[in-house]
Motif scaffolding. Structure first.
Motif, PDB file in Angstrom:
ATOM      1  N   THR A 115      22.494  32.911  -4.308  1.00  0.00           N
ATOM      2  CA  THR A 115      22.228  34.135  -3.554  1.00  0.00           C
ATOM      3  C   THR A 115      23.034  34.139  -2.262  1.00  0.00           C
ATOM      4  O   THR A 115      23.034  33.155  -1.518  1.00  0.00           O
ATOM      5  N   TYR A 116      23.714  35.248  -2.016  1.00  0.00           N
ATOM      6  CA  TYR A 116      24.529  35.372  -0.810  1.00  0.00           C
ATOM      7  C   TYR A 116      23.648  35.828   0.348  1.00  0.00           C
ATOM      8  O   TYR A 116      22.777  36.694   0.191  1.00  0.00           O
ATOM      9  N   SER A 117      23.874  35.241   1.506  1.00  0.00           N
ATOM     10  CA  SER A 117      23.193  35.666   2.723  1.00  0.00           C
ATOM     11  C   SER A 117      24.160  35.561   3.881  1.00  0.00           C
ATOM     12  O   SER A 117      25.187  34.882   3.802  1.00  0.00           O
ATOM     13  N   SER A 118      23.828  36.236   4.980  1.00  0.00           N
ATOM     14  CA  SER A 118      24.724  36.234   6.138  1.00  0.00           C
ATOM     15  C   SER A 118      24.787  34.879   6.812  1.00  0.00           C
ATOM     16  O   SER A 118      25.771  34.547   7.479  1.00  0.00           O
ATOM     17  N   SER A 119      23.736  34.049   6.635  1.00  0.00           N
ATOM     18  CA  SER A 119      23.704  32.771   7.339  1.00  0.00           C
ATOM     19  C   SER A 119      24.466  31.681   6.604  1.00  0.00           C
ATOM     20  O   SER A 119      25.063  30.803   7.231  1.00  0.00           O
ATOM     21  N   LEU A 120      24.487  31.725   5.244  1.00  0.00           N
ATOM     22  CA  LEU A 120      25.139  30.676   4.441  1.00  0.00           C
ATOM     23  C   LEU A 120      24.635  29.310   4.865  1.00  0.00           C
ATOM     24  O   LEU A 120      25.376  28.439   5.300  1.00  0.00           O
ATOM     25  N   SER A 136      36.049  35.710   9.107  1.00  0.00           N
ATOM     26  CA  SER A 136      37.369  35.224   9.509  1.00  0.00           C
ATOM     27  C   SER A 136      37.735  34.020   8.660  1.00  0.00           C
ATOM     28  O   SER A 136      36.871  33.345   8.096  1.00  0.00           O
ATOM     29  N   TYR A 137      39.043  33.767   8.572  1.00  0.00           N
ATOM     30  CA  TYR A 137      39.502  32.589   7.845  1.00  0.00           C
ATOM     31  C   TYR A 137      39.157  31.306   8.600  1.00  0.00           C
ATOM     32  O   TYR A 137      39.030  30.245   7.996  1.00  0.00           O
ATOM     33  N   ALA A 138      39.012  31.396   9.923  1.00  0.00           N
ATOM     34  CA  ALA A 138      38.766  30.207  10.732  1.00  0.00           C
ATOM     35  C   ALA A 138      37.360  29.651  10.483  1.00  0.00           C
ATOM     36  O   ALA A 138      37.184  28.459  10.234  1.00  0.00           O
ATOM     37  N   SER A 139      36.343  30.514  10.552  1.00  0.00           N
ATOM     38  CA  SER A 139      34.962  30.047  10.400  1.00  0.00           C
ATOM     39  C   SER A 139      34.350  30.443   9.071  1.00  0.00           C
ATOM     40  O   SER A 139      33.501  29.731   8.535  1.00  0.00           O
ATOM     41  N   GLY A 140      34.756  31.582   8.535  1.00  0.00           N
ATOM     42  CA  GLY A 140      34.185  32.066   7.295  1.00  0.00           C
ATOM     43  C   GLY A 140      32.894  32.821   7.446  1.00  0.00           C
ATOM     44  O   GLY A 140      32.415  33.434   6.488  1.00  0.00           O
ATOM     45  N   SER A 144      32.666  37.740  11.829  1.00  0.00           N
ATOM     46  CA  SER A 144      33.488  36.971  12.767  1.00  0.00           C
ATOM     47  C   SER A 144      34.960  37.373  12.695  1.00  0.00           C
ATOM     48  O   SER A 144      35.786  36.824  13.412  1.00  0.00           O
ATOM     49  N   GLY A 145      35.298  38.346  11.816  1.00  0.00           N
ATOM     50  CA  GLY A 145      36.674  38.789  11.673  1.00  0.00           C
ATOM     51  C   GLY A 145      36.719  40.165  11.053  1.00  0.00           C
ATOM     52  O   GLY A 145      35.818  40.997  11.272  1.00  0.00           O
ATOM     53  N   SER A 146      37.759  40.438  10.273  1.00  0.00           N
ATOM     54  CA  SER A 146      37.919  41.765   9.655  1.00  0.00           C
ATOM     55  C   SER A 146      38.276  41.652   8.168  1.00  0.00           C
ATOM     56  O   SER A 146      38.965  42.500   7.625  1.00  0.00           O
ATOM     57  N   HIS A 147      37.801  40.603   7.508  1.00  0.00           N
ATOM     58  CA  HIS A 147      38.025  40.442   6.070  1.00  0.00           C
ATOM     59  C   HIS A 147      37.039  41.330   5.326  1.00  0.00           C
ATOM     60  O   HIS A 147      35.824  41.055   5.328  1.00  0.00           O
ATOM     61  N   PRO A 148      37.489  42.390   4.626  1.00  0.00           N
ATOM     62  CA  PRO A 148      36.565  43.397   4.080  1.00  0.00           C
ATOM     63  C   PRO A 148      35.956  43.031   2.733  1.00  0.00           C
ATOM     64  O   PRO A 148      35.492  43.910   2.021  1.00  0.00           O
ATOM     65  N   ALA A 149      35.948  41.776   2.388  1.00  0.00           N
ATOM     66  CA  ALA A 149      35.448  41.352   1.076  1.00  0.00           C
ATOM     67  C   ALA A 149      34.768  40.006   1.222  1.00  0.00           C
ATOM     68  O   ALA A 149      34.680  39.439   2.319  1.00  0.00           O
ATOM     69  N   VAL A 150      34.275  39.492   0.096  1.00  0.00           N
ATOM     70  CA  VAL A 150      33.720  38.141   0.031  1.00  0.00           C
ATOM     71  C   VAL A 150      34.602  37.331  -0.907  1.00  0.00           C
ATOM     72  O   VAL A 150      34.858  37.747  -2.042  1.00  0.00           O
ATOM     73  N   ASP A 151      35.085  36.202  -0.439  1.00  0.00           N
ATOM     74  CA  ASP A 151      35.879  35.298  -1.263  1.00  0.00           C
ATOM     75  C   ASP A 151      34.946  34.290  -1.929  1.00  0.00           C
ATOM     76  O   ASP A 151      34.235  33.540  -1.242  1.00  0.00           O
ATOM     77  N   SER A 266      50.132  37.795  12.796  1.00  0.00           N
ATOM     78  CA  SER A 266      50.250  37.498  11.374  1.00  0.00           C
ATOM     79  C   SER A 266      48.969  37.975  10.692  1.00  0.00           C
ATOM     80  O   SER A 266      47.989  38.338  11.351  1.00  0.00           O
ATOM     81  N   THR A 267      48.955  37.974   9.386  1.00  0.00           N
ATOM     82  CA  THR A 267      47.754  38.428   8.678  1.00  0.00           C
ATOM     83  C   THR A 267      46.556  37.560   9.019  1.00  0.00           C
ATOM     84  O   THR A 267      45.455  38.073   9.268  1.00  0.00           O
ATOM     85  N   THR A 268      46.744  36.252   9.053  1.00  0.00           N
ATOM     86  CA  THR A 268      45.635  35.347   9.374  1.00  0.00           C
ATOM     87  C   THR A 268      45.133  35.581  10.794  1.00  0.00           C
ATOM     88  O   THR A 268      43.916  35.624  11.042  1.00  0.00           O
ATOM     89  N   GLN A 269      46.057  35.743  11.742  1.00  0.00           N
ATOM     90  CA  GLN A 269      45.645  35.986  13.128  1.00  0.00           C
ATOM     91  C   GLN A 269      44.882  37.297  13.265  1.00  0.00           C
ATOM     92  O   GLN A 269      43.882  37.382  13.985  1.00  0.00           O
ATOM     93  N   ALA A 270      45.343  38.325  12.549  1.00  0.00           N
ATOM     94  CA  ALA A 270      44.673  39.619  12.637  1.00  0.00           C
ATOM     95  C   ALA A 270      43.258  39.535  12.073  1.00  0.00           C
ATOM     96  O   ALA A 270      42.314  40.087  12.662  1.00  0.00           O
ATOM     97  N   ILE A 271      43.078  38.853  10.943  1.00  0.00           N
ATOM     98  CA  ILE A 271      41.731  38.715  10.363  1.00  0.00           C
ATOM     99  C   ILE A 271      40.831  37.907  11.286  1.00  0.00           C
ATOM    100  O   ILE A 271      39.672  38.267  11.536  1.00  0.00           O
ATOM    101  N   ASP A 272      41.347  36.802  11.827  1.00  0.00           N
ATOM    102  CA  ASP A 272      40.521  35.949  12.689  1.00  0.00           C
ATOM    103  C   ASP A 272      40.127  36.653  13.981  1.00  0.00           C
ATOM    104  O   ASP A 272      39.062  36.364  14.541  1.00  0.00           O
ATOM    105  N   ARG A 273      40.954  37.582  14.468  1.00  0.00           N
ATOM    106  CA  ARG A 273      40.650  38.287  15.723  1.00  0.00           C
ATOM    107  C   ARG A 273      39.913  39.604  15.494  1.00  0.00           C
ATOM    108  O   ARG A 273      39.676  40.351  16.436  1.00  0.00           O
ATOM    109  N   GLY A 274      39.575  39.888  14.234  1.00  0.00           N
ATOM    110  CA  GLY A 274      38.825  41.109  13.948  1.00  0.00           C
ATOM    111  C   GLY A 274      39.634  42.375  14.159  1.00  0.00           C
ATOM    112  O   GLY A 274      39.080  43.404  14.575  1.00  0.00           O
ATOM    113  N   PHE A 275      40.916  42.349  13.841  1.00  0.00           N
ATOM    114  CA  PHE A 275      41.800  43.485  14.057  1.00  0.00           C
ATOM    115  C   PHE A 275      41.344  44.668  13.200  1.00  0.00           C
ATOM    116  O   PHE A 275      41.296  44.585  11.961  1.00  0.00           O
TER     117      PHE A 275
END
Length: 500
Positions: A115-120, A136-140, A144-151, A266-275
């Motif tokens: 089960t997915y939850s915000s706390s993990l 974000s890629y840094a913390s997951g 914490s970022g702008s990744h619009p999906a769940v990996d 870069s793409t990683t920097q933008a995701i980590d900074r919540g661009f």
């Protein structure tokens, strides 16, 4: 010279003995059997295609210019992946998603998608959900970022299924996303207000193989692809995303390449900074929270007085139909749970009988056993036989047998294409002698340390061995040399080479 006189002057009239009538078109065609065979064949072809799965959908799309959404019935949601490895246990056996595929994961190490939850919170959940929604890629972590999906971290070749009924919108190789499948889901509950319906798009990216085509009508839970590592990835995983219908493209991404260049990220920097994270929350929804909610279908109520009775009847019928489906699903799940519990109980009983056979025989002669004389017997019943049913001992007797120190793996050294090969597994003691009465406290898992293959069975217990030996079936994949490994003994076989 005589003069010719018309027959009409003399009173004669000429007429043919056999009148020739020009045949009608249908009369002519009726004489041609091939014509009617062609007509019947055409009618059969058209009828068959219209009755088929996509016939009416293609018809309405050609007439109206779009798909007929009335063919799509929302019946709830499921997760995009059913089973994933228990990575904590798999790593102990030497498993690695970077090197091994889903088919190489032992069956007893597969678990339902947590089960997915915000706390993990727990370790297993953090390993499987490598990047959360708007993370974000840094913390997951989420928001914490702008990744619009769940990996979702899964090995290559993991079956991917549609979360709900819908129509395949796109199957493409998208920049960054790799091989991607986009499915449109009309008339589904709106996550902002589940009492209303909306249209959503589910996206599955970084796939290795897609099994569907644009325009295909997909049912909930139908397998659509296999996961992979295509596109821009650092490892095999499934990029799972749900877009709203007003998103400008699918899968939606909150910024463009031009905006990245202008901002100097870069793409990683933008995701980590919540661009542009605000765009992500506006055009997408939390995908796993939506499928886990499994909203009930929205019933449409018609207010016109002339159709109130009809609408009420239709609503009751729809609810009854849905209730029957849900009841059948619950019944099947209950039956599966009962069968699983019975199988586990039988296997434990067999293992206890095998390990504690001497003690069981002594217990049967002991007066401490529970006999039929201690059971209440009503009048008129006759006791045919008195015997021990179960022992009152709370603890099992100490296990007897010879400890298994190692195993040997033997085969003929070659294999041919698409044929099952026989491989013998032998239990050995400290002196490399065959253990005929083994004392084995764990299962033996077979896997390919080099190459790829299927094993039948892939997990062996002490109950599978007879006089310390067992033969298993091995189906090698491709033509690579195969080396078999037995875990937890870390014993490897001699190479098995392909021959024509």
């Amino acid at each position: 010279m005589s003069q010719l006189v018309s027959r009409r002057t003399l009173g004669f009239n000429a007429s043919p003995l056999h009148r020739q009538v020009e045949p009608h078109a249908f009369h002519y065609l009726a004489q041609r059997t091939s014509f009617w065979v062609a007509v019947l064949s055409l009618l059969a072809f058209v009828t068959g295609n219209m009755i088929g799965q996509h016939g009416w959908q293609v018809f309405w799309k050609s007439v109206l210019g779009r798909d007929n959404d009335s063919l799509i019935v929302y019946t709830g949601t499921v997760t995009p992946v059913a089973l994933v490895p228990d990575y904590v246990r798999w790593y102990r056996y030497g498993g690695n998603p970077q090197e091994h595929t889903f088919r190489e994961v032992p069956q007893d190490l597969l678990i339902p998608l947590p089960t997915y939850s915000s706390s993990l919170g727990d370790e297993t959940t953090r390993v499987i959900y490598s990047v959360s929604y708007m993370g974000s890629y840094a913390s997951g972590f989420e928001n914490s970022g702008s990744h619009p999906a769940v990996d979702i971290r899964v090995p290559t070749g993991t079956p991917v299924r549609s979360i709900a009924s819908g129509i395949v919108s796109e199957v493409k190789d998208a920049t960054g996303f790799g091989k991607t499948v986009v499915i449109r889901h009309p008339n589904v509950p709106d996550p902002s207000n589940p009492a209303r319906t909306t249209e959503l798009y589910s996206n599955y990216a970084h796939l290795s193989v897609a099994f569907v085509n644009p325009g295909d009508i997909i049912e909930k839970g139908e397998q659509i692809a296999l996961s992979g590592q295509t596109g821009d990835t650092t490892g095999p995983h499934l990029h799972f995303q749900i877009d709203r219908s007003d998103a400008p493209w699918h899968p939606y991404w909150p910024f463009t390449t031009e905006e990245l260049r202008a901002a100097g990220y870069s793409t990683t920097q933008a995701i980590d900074r919540g661009f542009h994270s605000d765009r992500g929350t506006s055009f997408t929804v939390n995908p796993l929270l939506y499928v886990q909610a499994d909203y009930a279908p929205v019933m449409t109520v018609v207010d016109e007085s002339a159709t109130v009775h009809s609408a009420a009847s239709s609503s009751v019928a729809s609810q009854t139909w849905l209730a029957r489906i849900q009841a059948r699903v619950a019944e099947r799940r209950s039956e599966r749970a009962v069968r699983l519990a019975e199988a586990v109980a039988v296997r434990l009983a067999q293992r206890q009988a095998t390990v504690g056979a001497p003690a069981a025989s002594s217990a049967s002669s002991s007066s401490q056993g529970l006999t039929t004389s201690e059971l209440p017997i009503s009048a008129g019943e006759v006791v045919q036989r008195r015997e021990v049913v179960v022992s009152r001992e709370d603890t099992l007797p100490p296990a007897s047998g010879t400890p298994v120190i190692s195993v040997s793996i033997s085969h003929d050294g070659t294999y041919s294409e698409r044929n099952w090969e026989r491989v013998r597994i032998t239990l050995l003691d400290a002196k490399n002698n065959v253990v005929t009465s083994p004392m084995l406290d764990r299962d033996i898992v077979l896997r390919a340390s080099y190459g790829s293959a299927d094993f039948q069975p892939d997990t062996l217990s002490v109950l599978d061995f007879h006089d310390g030996r067992v033969e298993v079936g091995v189906l090698p994949h491709g033509r690579r040399t195969l080396v078999i490994q037995a875990i937890p003994f870390n014993v490897q076989s001699q190479p098995m080479k392909y021959t024509k």
